[in-house]
Write a protein that holds these residues in place. Structure first.
Motif, short mmCIF file in Angstrom:
data_model
loop_
_atom_site.label_atom_id
_atom_site.label_comp_id
_atom_site.label_asym_id
_atom_site.label_seq_id
_atom_site.Cartn_x
_atom_site.Cartn_y
_atom_site.Cartn_z
N ALA A 298 0.84 -1.20 0.05
CA ALA A 298 0.01 0.03 -0.04
C ALA A 298 0.99 1.12 -0.08
O ALA A 298 2.22 1.26 0.33
CB ALA A 298 -0.92 -0.07 1.41
N TRP A 299 0.20 2.31 -0.40
CA TRP A 299 0.98 3.69 -0.51
C TRP A 299 0.68 4.23 0.90
O TRP A 299 -0.78 4.53 1.08
CB TRP A 299 0.54 4.63 -1.47
CG TRP A 299 1.21 4.12 -2.72
CD1 TRP A 299 0.47 3.27 -3.77
CD2 TRP A 299 2.64 4.51 -3.24
NE1 TRP A 299 1.49 3.28 -5.01
CE2 TRP A 299 2.81 3.85 -4.54
CE3 TRP A 299 3.28 5.28 -2.63
CZ2 TRP A 299 3.84 3.98 -5.24
CZ3 TRP A 299 4.77 5.34 -3.47
CH2 TRP A 299 4.94 4.69 -4.56
N LEU A 300 1.44 4.74 1.75
CA LEU A 300 1.15 5.24 3.06
C LEU A 300 1.68 6.80 2.75
O LEU A 300 2.62 7.04 2.52
CB LEU A 300 1.92 4.71 4.30
CG LEU A 300 1.62 5.42 5.69
CD1 LEU A 300 0.17 5.38 6.12
CD2 LEU A 300 2.58 4.45 6.63
N TRP A 301 0.87 7.82 3.19
CA TRP A 301 1.15 9.36 2.99
C TRP A 301 1.84 9.82 4.24
O TRP A 301 1.47 9.36 5.27
CB TRP A 301 0.12 10.30 2.81
CG TRP A 301 0.16 11.62 2.86
CD1 TRP A 301 0.20 12.41 3.80
CD2 TRP A 301 1.30 12.20 2.00
NE1 TRP A 301 0.46 13.78 3.87
CE2 TRP A 301 1.13 13.53 2.40
CE3 TRP A 301 1.43 12.15 0.71
CZ2 TRP A 301 1.89 14.66 1.80
CZ3 TRP A 301 2.38 12.89 -0.03
CH2 TRP A 301 2.30 14.45 0.52
N VAL A 302 3.01 10.21 3.98
CA VAL A 302 3.89 10.63 5.29
C VAL A 302 4.14 12.32 4.94
O VAL A 302 4.79 12.61 3.84
CB VAL A 302 5.35 10.07 5.22
CG1 VAL A 302 6.06 10.64 6.47
CG2 VAL A 302 4.97 8.63 5.74
N GLY A 303 3.73 13.10 5.71
CA GLY A 303 3.68 14.72 5.34
C GLY A 303 5.15 15.08 5.59
O GLY A 303 6.02 14.38 6.38
#
Length: 120
Positions: free
Chosen positions: A112-117
């Motif tokens: 999965a793609w996990l968003w990290v700011g």
């Protein structure tokens, strides 16, 4: 090996292969279905004399691999769908429809793609 197989020259074999594998009368839906049809046909009509020794067995093996691959892909699609339902959150966790899936007896890992700011 039968006498008919032994008496064919390489040129005759190539000619026969060309005759057998001309443009198909009707295109198969999928490669695995085409293999199943071919194996059923050979089981019913017999193995062509022009086929090399062991060719039919190789077809059976390839058909088995195709069926196995189709089964694994169906399982992967199921795990992707379940992962989307349980974990996907737009813009935070995203699971593409082509995400790699690693299946085991106990479950599966779904990439999965996990968003990290950015750090402030």
């Amino acid at each position: 090996m039968t006498e008919a197989k032994q008496s064919m020259t390489e040129e005759q074999i190539q000619k026969e292969m060309g005759r057998l594998f001309k443009k198909p009368r009707r295109p198969p839906n999928r490669p695995d279905e085409a293999l199943r049809r071919l194996i059923k046909s050979v089981a019913h009509h017999g193995e062509p004399l022009s086929w090399p020794e062991g060719f039919y067995e190789q077809l059976q093996h390839v058909a088995g691999l195709q069926i196995e691959a189709a089964t694994e892909e169906a399982q992967a699609e199921d795990y992707r769908a379940r992962a989307k339902d349980e974990f996907e959150e737009a813009g935070v966790i995203e699971i593409p429809s082509t995400a790699p899936v690693s299946i085991s007896d106990e479950g599966a890992f779904v990439q999965a793609w996990l968003w990290v700011g950015a750090q402030d």
